[in-house]
Design a protein around this motif. Structure first.
Motif, PDB file in Angstrom:
ATOM      1  N   GLY A 110      38.280  17.758  58.625  1.00  0.00           N
ATOM      2  CA  GLY A 110      38.595  19.043  57.985  1.00  0.00           C
ATOM      3  C   GLY A 110      38.496  18.979  56.470  1.00  0.00           C
ATOM      4  N   ASP A 111      38.117  17.822  55.925  1.00  0.00           N
ATOM      5  CA  ASP A 111      37.988  17.666  54.480  1.00  0.00           C
ATOM      6  C   ASP A 111      36.517  17.593  54.062  1.00  0.00           C
ATOM      7  OD1 ASP A 111      40.618  17.658  53.635  1.00  0.00           O
ATOM      8  OD2 ASP A 111      40.876  15.513  53.894  1.00  0.00           O
ATOM      9  N   GLY A 112      36.256  18.081  52.858  1.00  0.00           N
ATOM     10  CA  GLY A 112      34.962  17.883  52.233  1.00  0.00           C
ATOM     11  C   GLY A 112      35.004  16.593  51.424  1.00  0.00           C
ATOM     12  N   VAL A 153      49.247  10.267  46.896  1.00  0.00           N
ATOM     13  CA  VAL A 153      48.874  10.744  48.225  1.00  0.00           C
ATOM     14  C   VAL A 153      49.096  12.243  48.312  1.00  0.00           C
ATOM     15  CG1 VAL A 153      51.212  10.319  49.148  1.00  0.00           C
ATOM     16  CG2 VAL A 153      49.283  10.476  50.724  1.00  0.00           C
ATOM     17  N   GLY A 154      48.356  12.894  49.181  1.00  0.00           N
ATOM     18  CA  GLY A 154      48.655  14.273  49.540  1.00  0.00           C
ATOM     19  C   GLY A 154      47.581  15.268  49.151  1.00  0.00           C
ATOM     20  N   GLU A 155      46.839  14.995  48.101  1.00  0.00           N
ATOM     21  CA  GLU A 155      45.807  15.925  47.632  1.00  0.00           C
ATOM     22  C   GLU A 155      44.956  15.161  46.629  1.00  0.00           C
ATOM     23  OE1 GLU A 155      47.347  18.728  44.765  1.00  0.00           O
ATOM     24  OE2 GLU A 155      49.264  17.715  44.822  1.00  0.00           O
ATOM     25  N   VAL A 210      46.752   3.123  43.383  1.00  0.00           N
ATOM     26  CA  VAL A 210      46.047   3.272  44.650  1.00  0.00           C
ATOM     27  C   VAL A 210      46.126   4.742  45.076  1.00  0.00           C
ATOM     28  CG1 VAL A 210      46.144   0.892  45.451  1.00  0.00           C
ATOM     29  CG2 VAL A 210      48.096   2.367  45.901  1.00  0.00           C
ATOM     30  N   ASP A 211      44.970   5.382  45.115  1.00  0.00           N
ATOM     31  CA  ASP A 211      44.872   6.788  45.546  1.00  0.00           C
ATOM     32  C   ASP A 211      44.555   6.732  47.032  1.00  0.00           C
ATOM     33  OD1 ASP A 211      44.004   9.346  46.200  1.00  0.00           O
ATOM     34  OD2 ASP A 211      42.658   9.547  44.491  1.00  0.00           O
ATOM     35  N   THR A 212      45.541   7.104  47.861  1.00  0.00           N
ATOM     36  CA  THR A 212      45.429   6.863  49.302  1.00  0.00           C
ATOM     37  C   THR A 212      45.111   8.152  50.037  1.00  0.00           C
ATOM     38  OG1 THR A 212      47.792   7.250  49.685  1.00  0.00           O
ATOM     39  CG2 THR A 212      47.126   5.003  49.100  1.00  0.00           C
ATOM     40  N   TRP A 213      43.945   8.218  50.667  1.00  0.00           N
ATOM     41  CA  TRP A 213      43.585   9.402  51.438  1.00  0.00           C
ATOM     42  C   TRP A 213      43.883   9.167  52.913  1.00  0.00           C
ATOM     43  CZ3 TRP A 213      40.421   9.966  55.649  1.00  0.00           C
ATOM     44  CH2 TRP A 213      40.304  11.290  56.117  1.00  0.00           C
ATOM     45  N   TRP A 214      44.594  10.098  53.519  1.00  0.00           N
ATOM     46  CA  TRP A 214      44.832  10.065  54.961  1.00  0.00           C
ATOM     47  C   TRP A 214      45.506  11.357  55.374  1.00  0.00           C
ATOM     48  CZ3 TRP A 214      50.050   8.951  56.983  1.00  0.00           C
ATOM     49  CH2 TRP A 214      51.009   8.783  55.971  1.00  0.00           C
ATOM     50  N   GLN A 215      45.777  11.492  56.663  1.00  0.00           N
ATOM     51  CA  GLN A 215      46.303  12.743  57.219  1.00  0.00           C
ATOM     52  C   GLN A 215      47.369  12.444  58.279  1.00  0.00           C
ATOM     53  OE1 GLN A 215      42.289  13.663  58.882  1.00  0.00           O
ATOM     54  NE2 GLN A 215      42.365  15.437  57.519  1.00  0.00           N
ATOM     55  N   THR A 216      48.184  13.469  58.566  1.00  0.00           N
ATOM     56  CA  THR A 216      49.179  13.350  59.631  1.00  0.00           C
ATOM     57  C   THR A 216      48.541  12.776  60.890  1.00  0.00           C
ATOM     58  OG1 THR A 216      50.246  15.330  58.735  1.00  0.00           O
ATOM     59  CG2 THR A 216      50.885  14.668  60.965  1.00  0.00           C
ATOM     60  N   GLU A 217      47.359  13.258  61.201  1.00  0.00           N
ATOM     61  CA  GLU A 217      46.652  12.846  62.418  1.00  0.00           C
ATOM     62  C   GLU A 217      46.263  11.370  62.395  1.00  0.00           C
ATOM     63  OE1 GLU A 217      46.054  15.407  60.465  1.00  0.00           O
ATOM     64  OE2 GLU A 217      45.405  17.184  61.571  1.00  0.00           O
ATOM     65  N   GLY A 277      38.664  18.311  49.103  1.00  0.00           N
ATOM     66  CA  GLY A 277      39.643  19.289  49.596  1.00  0.00           C
ATOM     67  C   GLY A 277      39.256  19.818  50.964  1.00  0.00           C
ATOM     68  N   ARG A 278      40.100  20.682  51.513  1.00  0.00           N
ATOM     69  CA  ARG A 278      39.908  21.184  52.873  1.00  0.00           C
ATOM     70  C   ARG A 278      38.688  22.100  52.935  1.00  0.00           C
ATOM     71  NH1 ARG A 278      43.094  18.628  56.670  1.00  0.00           N
ATOM     72  NH2 ARG A 278      42.380  20.321  57.996  1.00  0.00           N
ATOM     73  N   VAL A 279      37.983  22.009  54.032  1.00  0.00           N
ATOM     74  CA  VAL A 279      36.860  22.920  54.234  1.00  0.00           C
ATOM     75  C   VAL A 279      37.193  23.960  55.306  1.00  0.00           C
ATOM     76  CG1 VAL A 279      35.100  21.285  53.472  1.00  0.00           C
ATOM     77  CG2 VAL A 279      35.772  21.307  55.878  1.00  0.00           C
ATOM     78  N   HIS A 297      51.345  19.896  50.620  1.00  0.00           N
ATOM     79  CA  HIS A 297      51.780  20.319  51.956  1.00  0.00           C
ATOM     80  C   HIS A 297      50.748  21.238  52.571  1.00  0.00           C
ATOM     81  CE1 HIS A 297      55.356  18.454  50.762  1.00  0.00           C
ATOM     82  NE2 HIS A 297      55.859  19.457  50.072  1.00  0.00           N
ATOM     83  N   ARG A 298      50.446  20.994  53.838  1.00  0.00           N
ATOM     84  CA  ARG A 298      49.427  21.791  54.506  1.00  0.00           C
ATOM     85  C   ARG A 298      50.012  23.091  55.023  1.00  0.00           C
ATOM     86  NH1 ARG A 298      46.688  17.431  58.416  1.00  0.00           N
ATOM     87  NH2 ARG A 298      46.046  19.278  59.539  1.00  0.00           N
ATOM     88  N   ILE A 299      49.420  24.201  54.614  1.00  0.00           N
ATOM     89  CA  ILE A 299      49.864  25.506  55.089  1.00  0.00           C
ATOM     90  C   ILE A 299      48.652  26.183  55.716  1.00  0.00           C
ATOM     91  CG2 ILE A 299      50.961  27.676  54.414  1.00  0.00           C
ATOM     92  CD1 ILE A 299      52.701  25.448  53.508  1.00  0.00           C
TER      93      ILE A 299
HETATM   94  C1  6R9 Z   1      49.146  11.998  54.142  1.00  0.00           C
HETATM   95  C2  6R9 Z   1      49.030  13.480  54.080  1.00  0.00           C
HETATM   96  C3  6R9 Z   1      46.335  15.751  54.854  1.00  0.00           C
HETATM   97  C4  6R9 Z   1      45.376  16.423  53.889  1.00  0.00           C
HETATM   98  C5  6R9 Z   1      44.007  15.814  53.925  1.00  0.00           C
HETATM   99  C6  6R9 Z   1      43.503  16.071  52.521  1.00  0.00           C
HETATM  100  C7  6R9 Z   1      44.738  15.945  51.678  1.00  0.00           C
HETATM  101  C8  6R9 Z   1      45.818  13.668  51.444  1.00  0.00           C
HETATM  102  C9  6R9 Z   1      44.685  12.818  49.797  1.00  0.00           C
HETATM  103  C10 6R9 Z   1      44.174  14.096  50.088  1.00  0.00           C
HETATM  104  C11 6R9 Z   1      42.581  13.842  48.446  1.00  0.00           C
HETATM  105  C12 6R9 Z   1      44.081  12.063  48.730  1.00  0.00           C
HETATM  106  N1  6R9 Z   1      44.903  14.598  51.110  1.00  0.00           N
HETATM  107  N2  6R9 Z   1      45.702  12.594  50.662  1.00  0.00           N
HETATM  108  N3  6R9 Z   1      43.113  14.603  49.412  1.00  0.00           N
HETATM  109  N4  6R9 Z   1      43.027  12.623  48.092  1.00  0.00           N
HETATM  110  N5  6R9 Z   1      44.525  10.852  48.369  1.00  0.00           N
HETATM  111  O1  6R9 Z   1      49.034  14.063  53.025  1.00  0.00           O
HETATM  112  O2  6R9 Z   1      48.902  14.103  55.294  1.00  0.00           O
HETATM  113  O3  6R9 Z   1      50.078  16.356  55.106  1.00  0.00           O
HETATM  114  O4  6R9 Z   1      48.497  15.809  57.008  1.00  0.00           O
HETATM  115  O5  6R9 Z   1      47.652  16.230  54.687  1.00  0.00           O
HETATM  116  O6  6R9 Z   1      45.832  16.229  52.557  1.00  0.00           O
HETATM  117  O7  6R9 Z   1      43.012  17.378  52.424  1.00  0.00           O
HETATM  118  O8  6R9 Z   1      43.233  16.422  54.934  1.00  0.00           O
HETATM  119  P1  6R9 Z   1      48.844  15.672  55.575  1.00  0.00           P
END
Ligand code: 6R9
Length: 655
Positions: A501-503, A388-390, A412-419, A516-518, A527-529
């Motif tokens: 906010g992601d592509g 998770v995370g990127e 498991v490659d898990t995509w998600w966001q704080t929101e 990644g982020r657009v 970590h989001r900066i």
């Molecule tokens: C849970 C978390 C969110 C941003 C997200 C995206 C990136 C997170 C990812 C991923 C590709 C994955 N991101 N998981 N990109 N594959 N499995 O990380 O939340 O700190 O809010 O970051 O991280 O760009 O928009 P948060």
């Protein structure tokens, strides 16, 4: 353009025993979209409600009719769901395993019964200190059991917790305390990371000297390293002194499903970090269900998520999801590379971890150390891996799969966001064939779509911006104190949809590949900066006139931070000043925001209307040491002064 990816089919061991098979995934996914009330009403039965909800989904992303409400006549308490309801059947089961920073310090096992007692005692103490329903409490702690205990104690009395990552410095703490209006802070004397001490209490002291922090009445201090710290009575109180004599039972607050559970700040492309607000019912239903389904959870699993509780992954997948499911979760205070690069794998053997969930940046850092540190351990207990995370690059994926998991464990490659509150796109290990680098398919109820920059829907194969068409229960409800900013940030770009906010690319099999982020957010080690935050930290230094910050590809961190700095007239660039500016950013925001490269910029490329053209700065930073021909910079015809770019290209730092 993209060659077909290697496919890793579902393992027969998973297909045979899984909770959700391939057919079930398809059937349930269709049902979750066609009959969301029936689907989520049934899923919600997994929780203990004080009053069961009769209304399930009441949501609209249309601006004129905007609302996000789930289970909104239901009542429950999150801590009861994470603790009390397990006491009868799992009272002696280990809820948390604590593995300290130093491998020589003893690990601790905390049963559900003990965790319940410790949470109740702290909850009673908080009430005695005047904290009640709706009050905000800041938690600034290391990765120790008290972090989870503090969150659950807040949940028990209806207080809204706001966790600040231990790597943030005084200014970042102060901004968050002030924006949330916290009444109380729970911290520790010091944290420990790789044998080094982190001065948490001193950072809180410094933060509370800054303007806007007057709301804080009490600071509770956990004795962790037992270092001598400055205690200002009556404001500062030792945690054990106020908690020890409290009763071990505590009446839980009845919370409406839509009452706030927590606020967590996250960086966006503009301005200060946003206070992402999550509520109780939908969030808990969603994190508990996703945790069970995505990790194919079984009663005897030992589950380890290496995130810090200061980030959303720690909230959802160390504390609320696993504990709501009665799982055994490991809390690790240390880092992957200390005392040496086999620490993760040693901890897995020591505690017989079965499910391991970490970030691509950690995998890349460990991959660099070779296979030796991994091969020195058994890892036979493992059955499932997660990231998770990127985005994970396919090389790192394969190393994780083959070397760490001995080609035995699905990833498991898990995509998600704080929101999002919980996982939105991920494989289910018994249902989904894997492709390295793809987060694969949407979870139940999640409708991803790809749009071009004009908002036109791209069907089938294609690439563009990722939006979500309809609400899911774990979605954030507002930006704390600024609902308009919530709407403007997420629902105005592509009306009627949530903009991530992601592509993203979708392949011929319907698999999603996050690119990644657009926006102007940099993903540094997961970590989001926000570039705007680093820029404002730089210009707050009295020798800096202007700054522009962009991301660049970084082998370990995924993305690094590249800063262009213009000094005020009369100031001369020097190595000493460069170091001072990096240190300044560390002190203003925290170590995670420190620029990797800082280039002196006599001028910044701007349009005639004065807007910085980041696109060009990004190209220069991305080029690194490779040749950069003028035509690679894209359209530069709108530049006010093209010569600025030539000098930046010539003097670029070589990352
Ligand atoms: C849970 C978390 C969110 C941003 C997200 C995206 C990136 C997170 C990812 C991923 C590709 C994955 N991101 N998981 N990109 N594959 N499995 O990380 O939340 O700190 O809010 O970051 O991280 O760009 O928009 P948060």
């Amino acid at each position: 353009m993209n060659p077909p990816a290697t496919v890793y089919p579902v393992k027969s061991a998973f297909a045979a025993e899984t909770r959700i098979t391939r057919d079930e995934y398809q059937r349930l996914y269709a049902q979750s979209l066609q009959q969301p009330d029936a689907f989520w009403g049934k899923v919600a039965e997994r929780l203990d409600w004080m009053k069961a909800p009769t209304r399930i989904k009441d949501t609209s992303f249309e601006l004129k009719d905007f609302r996000i409400r789930w289970f909104d006549d239901g009542e429950l308490n999150a801590s009861v769901n994470c603790l009390d309801r397990h006491l009868e059947t799992r009272g002696d089961k280990t809820a948390l395993i604590f593995e300290p920073d130093s491998p020589d310090a003893p690990a601790q096992r905390i049963s559900y019964r003990e965790l319940h007692e410790r949470v109740c005692k702290l909850a009673n103490a908080l009430r005695a200190l005047g904290v009640g329903k709706g009050d905000r409490v800041t938690i600034y702690l290391p990765m120790i059991p008290e972090a989870a205990i503090a969150m659950l104690a807040c949940a028990r009395i209806g207080a809204v917790h706001m966790v600040v990552f231990g790597g943030f410095a005084a200014n970042s703490i102060a901004d968050r305390v002030s924006d949330s209006g916290s009444k109380l802070i729970i911290t520790a004397d010091e944290g420990l990371r790789a044998g080094r001490k982190v001065a948490l209490k001193a950072n809180v002291d410094a933060a509370l000297k800054l303007p806007g922090t007057n709301s804080v009445e009490t600071v509770l201090v956990v004795r962790h390293t037992r270092a001598a710290v400055d205690m200002q009575m009556p404001r500062d109180r030792w945690y054990d002194a106020v908690v020890d004599d409290q009763p071990v039972q505590c009446e839980p607050e009845r919370m409406n499903a839509e009452d706030p559970l927590f606020i967590l700040y996250t960086s966006g492309s503009t301005g200060k970090p946003k206070g992402v607000l999550h509520t109780t019912g939908g969030y808990l239903v969603y994190v508990s269900y996703t945790h069970e389904a995505v990790f194919d959870l079984r009663e005897d699993d030992v589950y380890w998520c290496t995130a810090d509780v200061g980030w959303v992954t720690g909230h959802s997948y160390i504390v609320y999801g696993p504990l709501a499911n009665g799982a055994t979760a490991l809390v690790f205070e240390g880092v992957p590379t200390w005392p040496d690069a086999s620490r993760f794998w040693q901890v897995i053997d020591k505690h017989r971890v079965t499910i391991f969930y970490t970030a691509p940046t950690a995998i890349r850092a460990l991959m660099r150390e070779g296979e030796g540190p991994v091969q020195a351990t058994s890892r036979k207990s493992l059955r499932l891996l997660g990231t998770v995370g990127e985005p994970i690059n396919p090389e790192a994926w394969r190393w994780y799969y083959e070397v760490v998991g001995d080609s035995r464990c699905p990833i498991v490659d898990t995509w998600w966001q704080t929101e999002n509150g919980g996982i939105l796109i991920s494989a289910l290990p018994g249902a989904t064939d894997l492709k390295p680098g793809s987060a694969t398919l949407p979870f139940f109820g999640v409708q991803p779509a790809i749009v071009d920059t004009h908002g036109k829907r791209i069907e089938g194969e294609g690439e563009g911006n990722l939006v979500i068409l309809d609400s899911w229960p774990g979605q954030m409800r507002t930006v704390y104190g600024d609902h308009q900013r919530f709407i403007d940030t997420y629902f105005r770009t592509y009306p009627g949809t949530y903009f991530t906010g992601d592509g993203c690319r979708r392949d011929a099999d319907g698999y999603y590949w996050i690119t990644g982020r657009v926006d102007d957010v940099i993903n540094v080690s997961g970590h989001r900066i926000g570039t705007a935050e680093v820029e404002s930290a730089l210009v707050s230094h009295d020798k800096v006139a202007e700054a522009a910050v962009v991301g660049f590809p970084h082998d370990i961190k995924g993305q690094g931070i590249y800063a262009y700095v213009t000094l005020i007239a009369g100031e001369q660039p020097s190595e000493a000043l460069r170091a001072e500016l990096v240190k300044h950013v560390r002190a203003e925001i925290g170590p995670i925001a420190a620029p990797d490269h800082l280039q002196w910029a006599p001028g910044l490329p701007k349009t005639r209307s004065g807007k910085i053209m980041r696109r060009i700065l990004r190209k220069i930073a991305e080029a690194g040491s490779s040749e950069l021909a003028p035509d690679q910079l894209g359209d530069t015809s709108t530049l006010a002064d093209p010569s600025v770019v030539d000098s930046l290209v010539q003097e670029r730092r070589v990352p």
